[in-house]
Design a protein around this motif. Sequence first.
Motif, PDB file in Angstrom:
ATOM      1  N   ASP A  10      21.575 -43.951  75.123  1.00  0.00           N
ATOM      2  CA  ASP A  10      20.880 -44.969  75.624  1.00  0.00           C
ATOM      3  C   ASP A  10      21.454 -46.334  75.191  1.00  0.00           C
ATOM      4  O   ASP A  10      22.178 -46.616  74.288  1.00  0.00           O
ATOM      5  CB  ASP A  10      19.342 -45.223  74.895  1.00  0.00           C
ATOM      6  CG  ASP A  10      18.407 -43.870  75.085  1.00  0.00           C
ATOM      7  OD1 ASP A  10      18.781 -43.329  76.393  1.00  0.00           O
ATOM      8  OD2 ASP A  10      17.642 -43.635  74.555  1.00  0.00           O
ATOM      9  N   CYS A  36      24.300 -46.714  83.891  1.00  0.00           N
ATOM     10  CA  CYS A  36      23.487 -46.192  84.925  1.00  0.00           C
ATOM     11  C   CYS A  36      21.763 -46.229  84.498  1.00  0.00           C
ATOM     12  O   CYS A  36      21.637 -46.159  83.400  1.00  0.00           O
ATOM     13  CB  CYS A  36      23.838 -44.598  85.298  1.00  0.00           C
ATOM     14  SG  CYS A  36      23.359 -43.587  84.172  1.00  0.00           S
ATOM     15  N   PHE A  37      20.957 -46.283  85.095  1.00  0.00           N
ATOM     16  CA  PHE A  37      19.610 -46.388  84.860  1.00  0.00           C
ATOM     17  C   PHE A  37      19.188 -44.823  85.145  1.00  0.00           C
ATOM     18  O   PHE A  37      19.289 -44.189  86.026  1.00  0.00           O
ATOM     19  CB  PHE A  37      18.591 -47.191  85.922  1.00  0.00           C
ATOM     20  CG  PHE A  37      17.280 -47.167  85.597  1.00  0.00           C
ATOM     21  CD1 PHE A  37      16.955 -47.932  84.568  1.00  0.00           C
ATOM     22  CD2 PHE A  37      16.379 -46.614  86.583  1.00  0.00           C
ATOM     23  CE1 PHE A  37      15.741 -48.046  84.179  1.00  0.00           C
ATOM     24  CE2 PHE A  37      15.127 -46.620  86.307  1.00  0.00           C
ATOM     25  CZ  PHE A  37      14.813 -47.423  85.273  1.00  0.00           C
ATOM     26  N   ASP A  38      18.490 -44.578  83.986  1.00  0.00           N
ATOM     27  CA  ASP A  38      17.839 -43.132  83.854  1.00  0.00           C
ATOM     28  C   ASP A  38      16.684 -43.341  84.469  1.00  0.00           C
ATOM     29  O   ASP A  38      15.487 -43.555  83.649  1.00  0.00           O
ATOM     30  CB  ASP A  38      18.184 -42.759  82.652  1.00  0.00           C
ATOM     31  CG  ASP A  38      17.460 -40.813  82.400  1.00  0.00           C
ATOM     32  OD1 ASP A  38      16.764 -40.538  83.302  1.00  0.00           O
ATOM     33  OD2 ASP A  38      17.712 -40.612  81.155  1.00  0.00           O
ATOM     34  N   GLN A  39      16.088 -42.987  85.582  1.00  0.00           N
ATOM     35  CA  GLN A  39      14.875 -43.067  86.161  1.00  0.00           C
ATOM     36  C   GLN A  39      13.861 -42.227  85.677  1.00  0.00           C
ATOM     37  O   GLN A  39      12.465 -42.703  85.355  1.00  0.00           O
ATOM     38  CB  GLN A  39      14.783 -42.750  87.833  1.00  0.00           C
ATOM     39  CG  GLN A  39      13.683 -43.154  88.424  1.00  0.00           C
ATOM     40  CD  GLN A  39      13.933 -43.052  89.859  1.00  0.00           C
ATOM     41  OE1 GLN A  39      14.674 -42.553  90.449  1.00  0.00           O
ATOM     42  NE2 GLN A  39      12.774 -43.468  90.702  1.00  0.00           N
ATOM     43  N   ALA A  40      14.096 -41.041  85.226  1.00  0.00           N
ATOM     44  CA  ALA A  40      13.146 -40.190  84.498  1.00  0.00           C
ATOM     45  C   ALA A  40      12.684 -40.567  83.105  1.00  0.00           C
ATOM     46  O   ALA A  40      11.486 -40.715  82.752  1.00  0.00           O
ATOM     47  CB  ALA A  40      13.735 -38.780  84.237  1.00  0.00           C
ATOM     48  N   GLY A  42      13.331 -44.037  82.245  1.00  0.00           N
ATOM     49  CA  GLY A  42      13.093 -45.462  82.619  1.00  0.00           C
ATOM     50  C   GLY A  42      14.062 -46.224  81.511  1.00  0.00           C
ATOM     51  O   GLY A  42      13.541 -47.425  81.216  1.00  0.00           O
ATOM     52  N   LYS A  43      15.188 -45.687  81.298  1.00  0.00           N
ATOM     53  CA  LYS A  43      16.166 -46.481  80.277  1.00  0.00           C
ATOM     54  C   LYS A  43      17.238 -46.768  81.074  1.00  0.00           C
ATOM     55  O   LYS A  43      17.888 -45.820  81.700  1.00  0.00           O
ATOM     56  CB  LYS A  43      16.073 -45.795  79.182  1.00  0.00           C
ATOM     57  CG  LYS A  43      14.792 -45.765  78.293  1.00  0.00           C
ATOM     58  CD  LYS A  43      15.277 -45.073  77.010  1.00  0.00           C
ATOM     59  CE  LYS A  43      14.041 -44.746  76.172  1.00  0.00           C
ATOM     60  NZ  LYS A  43      14.341 -44.044  74.955  1.00  0.00           N
ATOM     61  N   MET A  44      18.067 -47.690  80.674  1.00  0.00           N
ATOM     62  CA  MET A  44      19.615 -47.774  80.791  1.00  0.00           C
ATOM     63  C   MET A  44      20.388 -46.795  79.976  1.00  0.00           C
ATOM     64  O   MET A  44      19.918 -46.772  78.854  1.00  0.00           O
ATOM     65  CB  MET A  44      20.103 -49.347  80.663  1.00  0.00           C
ATOM     66  CG  MET A  44      19.512 -50.194  81.640  1.00  0.00           C
ATOM     67  SD  MET A  44      20.210 -49.728  83.545  1.00  0.00           S
ATOM     68  CE  MET A  44      22.015 -50.081  83.285  1.00  0.00           C
ATOM     69  N   ARG A  45      21.153 -46.227  80.301  1.00  0.00           N
ATOM     70  CA  ARG A  45      22.012 -45.134  79.570  1.00  0.00           C
ATOM     71  C   ARG A  45      23.560 -45.842  79.615  1.00  0.00           C
ATOM     72  O   ARG A  45      23.822 -46.432  80.793  1.00  0.00           O
ATOM     73  CB  ARG A  45      22.200 -43.896  80.090  1.00  0.00           C
ATOM     74  CG  ARG A  45      20.512 -43.352  80.121  1.00  0.00           C
ATOM     75  CD  ARG A  45      20.389 -42.184  79.160  1.00  0.00           C
ATOM     76  NE  ARG A  45      21.413 -41.300  79.181  1.00  0.00           N
ATOM     77  CZ  ARG A  45      21.783 -40.790  77.693  1.00  0.00           C
ATOM     78  NH1 ARG A  45      21.048 -41.166  76.823  1.00  0.00           N
ATOM     79  NH2 ARG A  45      22.480 -39.835  77.479  1.00  0.00           N
TER      80      ARG A  45
END
Length: 69
Positions: A10, A36-40, A42-45
């Motif tokens: 994260d 990238c945005f981890d939509q599942a 709801g966080k930036m990775r």
Amino acid sequence: MDVYRFLSADDDSSFCHKVTKALSEGWVLYGEPKYCFDQAAGKMRCGQAVIKPVADQPYDPDKKLTDYE
């Protein structure tokens, strides 16, 4: 030979600590960091590739990458 790793986590201080630890162990940054945005979740990775030059050691797929010196 260069050993390659891709570190990811994260987008928080734990990622910075992971990269800093790798650098302190002789790994070198390889390329630009990726985000990238981890939509599942709801966080930036974020991710960062690192390499470590190792001399006179054959590649062994069963060996942990962190065990190369």
